[in-house]
Design a protein around this motif. Structure first.
Motif, short mmCIF file in Angstrom:
data_model
loop_
_atom_site.label_atom_id
_atom_site.label_comp_id
_atom_site.label_asym_id
_atom_site.label_seq_id
_atom_site.Cartn_x
_atom_site.Cartn_y
_atom_site.Cartn_z
N VAL A 18 0.87 -1.17 0.00
CA VAL A 18 0.00 0.00 0.00
C VAL A 18 0.91 1.22 0.00
O VAL A 18 1.56 1.51 1.00
CB VAL A 18 -0.93 0.01 1.23
CG1 VAL A 18 -1.78 1.27 1.23
CG2 VAL A 18 -1.81 -1.23 1.26
N LEU A 19 0.96 1.91 -1.12
CA LEU A 19 1.88 3.03 -1.27
C LEU A 19 1.16 4.35 -1.04
O LEU A 19 0.06 4.56 -1.55
CB LEU A 19 2.51 3.02 -2.67
CG LEU A 19 3.29 1.75 -3.03
CD1 LEU A 19 3.80 1.84 -4.47
CD2 LEU A 19 4.44 1.54 -2.06
N VAL A 20 1.80 5.23 -0.29
CA VAL A 20 1.24 6.55 0.00
C VAL A 20 2.23 7.61 -0.49
O VAL A 20 3.41 7.55 -0.15
CB VAL A 20 0.99 6.73 1.51
CG1 VAL A 20 0.32 8.09 1.76
CG2 VAL A 20 0.13 5.61 2.06
N SER A 21 1.74 8.54 -1.29
CA SER A 21 2.61 9.61 -1.79
C SER A 21 1.88 10.94 -1.73
O SER A 21 0.65 10.99 -1.79
CB SER A 21 3.05 9.32 -3.23
OG SER A 21 1.93 9.18 -4.08
N PRO A 22 2.61 12.04 -1.61
CA PRO A 22 1.96 13.36 -1.49
C PRO A 22 1.68 13.98 -2.84
O PRO A 22 2.37 13.72 -3.83
CB PRO A 22 3.02 14.17 -0.74
CG PRO A 22 4.32 13.59 -1.21
CD PRO A 22 4.06 12.12 -1.43
N ARG A 23 0.66 14.78 -2.89
CA ARG A 23 0.40 15.60 -4.07
C ARG A 23 0.06 16.99 -3.57
O ARG A 23 -1.02 17.23 -3.03
CB ARG A 23 -0.75 15.02 -4.90
CG ARG A 23 -0.83 15.60 -6.28
CD ARG A 23 0.48 15.43 -7.04
NE ARG A 23 0.88 14.02 -7.11
CZ ARG A 23 2.13 13.61 -7.03
NH1 ARG A 23 3.11 14.48 -6.82
NH2 ARG A 23 2.42 12.33 -7.12
N ARG A 24 0.99 17.92 -3.72
CA ARG A 24 0.82 19.27 -3.17
C ARG A 24 -0.06 20.11 -4.09
O ARG A 24 0.15 20.15 -5.30
CB ARG A 24 2.18 19.93 -2.98
CG ARG A 24 2.12 21.19 -2.13
CD ARG A 24 3.51 21.68 -1.78
NE ARG A 24 3.46 22.78 -0.82
CZ ARG A 24 3.32 24.05 -1.16
NH1 ARG A 24 3.23 24.37 -2.44
NH2 ARG A 24 3.28 24.99 -0.23
N VAL A 25 -1.05 20.75 -3.52
CA VAL A 25 -1.97 21.62 -4.26
C VAL A 25 -1.99 22.98 -3.56
O VAL A 25 -2.76 23.18 -2.62
CB VAL A 25 -3.39 21.03 -4.32
CG1 VAL A 25 -4.30 21.90 -5.18
CG2 VAL A 25 -3.36 19.60 -4.85
N PRO A 26 -1.13 23.91 -3.97
CA PRO A 26 -1.11 25.22 -3.32
C PRO A 26 -2.50 25.87 -3.35
O PRO A 26 -3.19 25.83 -4.36
CB PRO A 26 -0.11 26.01 -4.17
CG PRO A 26 0.79 24.95 -4.74
CD PRO A 26 -0.10 23.78 -5.01
N VAL A 354 -3.24 7.35 -2.06
CA VAL A 354 -3.05 6.00 -1.54
C VAL A 354 -3.33 5.00 -2.65
O VAL A 354 -4.45 4.89 -3.14
CB VAL A 354 -3.99 5.73 -0.34
CG1 VAL A 354 -3.82 4.31 0.16
CG2 VAL A 354 -3.73 6.74 0.77
N ASP A 355 -2.29 4.27 -3.05
CA ASP A 355 -2.42 3.22 -4.05
C ASP A 355 -2.48 1.88 -3.32
O ASP A 355 -1.47 1.37 -2.85
CB ASP A 355 -1.23 3.26 -5.01
CG ASP A 355 -1.24 2.10 -6.00
OD1 ASP A 355 -2.29 1.45 -6.12
OD2 ASP A 355 -0.19 1.85 -6.63
N ALA A 356 -3.68 1.33 -3.23
CA ALA A 356 -3.88 0.08 -2.48
C ALA A 356 -4.45 -1.01 -3.36
O ALA A 356 -5.11 -1.94 -2.88
CB ALA A 356 -4.81 0.34 -1.30
N SER A 357 -4.21 -0.91 -4.69
CA SER A 357 -4.68 -1.92 -5.64
C SER A 357 -6.19 -2.12 -5.57
O SER A 357 -6.70 -3.24 -5.69
CB SER A 357 -3.96 -3.26 -5.40
OG SER A 357 -2.57 -3.14 -5.58
#
Length: 398
Positions: A18-26, A354-357
């Motif tokens: 389960v991969l978690v990555s940020p996506r910044r949105v000013p 969150v990429d959890a398939s």
């Protein structure tokens, strides 16, 4: 983190990770509602801060905005006699955007970029004056009428509605302050589907059921409605039958387990993937929980987060249970089965991906699952593809 982290091969993902990555949105503000549209655009209902042109002090501004895949921004304009007051849950209905305007005790519709009122009480005799005062002095318009009345259009009364869902040709509303689930028909008539205005956690049909500040809604693959209800996840059929999927309304805590053996701490939002896998934002435990059918019941496990442990400022990405969230509040599911998560307050204007398939709602597998249940999917689920170009989007504060 590079943009490549947002693009991945759906066929080679490791389902055990389960991969978690940020996506910044000013300019993201503090989102209370997220919605991914059919064309990949992202709709956000949010509260931002700005400097008052009158007092030069910091003040709040509520807004609804759409960030398109090409990077353009559209902030929707309230129509005459409309003043936003804490917009929350968002849904798509036949090409329109519909949202709950919580402290206006109203349900609003956006068509052609203009906001109008679908249902809920407004004192129109005072509205024009209130808007002028609010515009001049930066104060909130409070001339809205709350209550618990089934009627048509603006004659109906809500009390702090938070969630709204377009399904089965109607609008379904989580009327949080009235502890009820309401339905708005195409003709604008509002009726009560379940709940009776009294707080509690009681299964039953129609007025015999009780909720405890229901906050968000999701369409399950069998056509029923899932409701996040503080310490429990509830299910409501269109006939008004209410049952508890998981959790115990009388006991807050943290526990994985089956059905009522599981424990939550303030469920804020819920999404469902194409295979019927449910994900809820368990804000009080700083976790995302995963709920799947297990024999005759539903098994609750922890998808992301460490119960009782908030994320620290040095954690930028991670894997599943090792990753910490801080007050996850709002969820959306994109067309690749990725879950978008906002925290309260947001961390450095960031959404977490969150990429959890999970399975997209639009996939053939989703339709096959629904057909196997001999039920049809409701219309307007509002779960679509979030395109990679969204990483370039900027939502400017005004």
């Amino acid at each position: 983190m590079s943009d490549d982290a947002f693009r991945f091969d759906l066929e080679v993902r490791d389902p055990a990770r389960v991969l978690v990555s940020p996506r910044r949105v000013p300019g993201l503000g503090d989102p209370a509602g997220l919605l991914v549209l059919r064309d990949g655009a992202l709709v956000i209902s949010t509260i931002c801060t700005r400097t008052s042109p009158i007092t030069q002090e910091e003040e709040y501004k509520y807004k609804i905005a759409k960030l398109s895949p090409d990077g353009s921004l559209e902030e929707f304009v309230p129509g005459r006699g409309i003043w936003l007051n804490d917009p929350t849950g968002v849904t798509e209905d036949a090409g329109d955007i519909v949202f709950a305007d919580t402290w206006s005790h109203s349900i609003r519709r956006i068509r052609g970029g203009v906001i109008s009122t679908v249902a809920g009480g407004v004192d129109m005799s005072m509205e024009s004056f209130a808007n002028e005062m609010a515009t001049s002095f930066g104060i909130a318009n409070t001339f809205h009428i709350q209550g618990f009345i089934d009627a048509q259009g603006t004659e109906a009364r809500f009390r702090k509605p938070e969630g709204v869902l377009a399904a089965h040709g109607v609008l379904i509303v989580a009327d949080s302050g009235n502890h009820a689930i309401r339905v708005v028909g195409r003709d604008g008539w509002v009726r009560t589907l379940a709940g009776n205005g009294q707080s509690g956690s009681v299964d039953g049909k129609g007025l015999a059921a009780r909720f405890d500040n229901p906050s968000s809604l999701a369409l399950d693959v069998d056509g029923s409605i899932l409701v996040s209800d503080q310490l429990t996840l509830r299910r409501v059929t269109m006939e008004g039958m209410v049952t508890t999927v998981a959790g115990n309304g009388d006991e807050e805590g943290f526990a994985d387990g089956v059905g009522t053996n599981a424990r939550f701490s303030h469920l804020c939002d819920v999404v469902v993937d194409g295979d019927g896998v449910i994900v809820v934002a368990d804000q009080g435990n700083h976790c995302l929980r995963k709920i799947v059918r297990d024999g005759a019941g539903y098994l609750v496990t922890t998808l992301v987060g460490v119960p009782g442990r908030e994320r620290n400022e040095f954690q930028v990405d991670g894997n599943g249970a090792a990753f910490r969230l801080s007050n996850p509040t709002t969820l959306a599911l994109d067309g690749h089965g990725r879950v978008l998560v906002s925290e309260h307050p947001p961390s450095d204007k960031t959404l977490w991906v969150v990429d959890a398939s999970l399975a997209p709602r639009s996939s053939k597998r989703s339709l096959a699952f629904a057909m196997s249940q001999q039920k049809r999917l409701g219309q307007g689920s509002g779960i679509y593809d979030l395109k990679a170009d969204l990483v370039k989007m900027i939502l400017d504060e005004t």
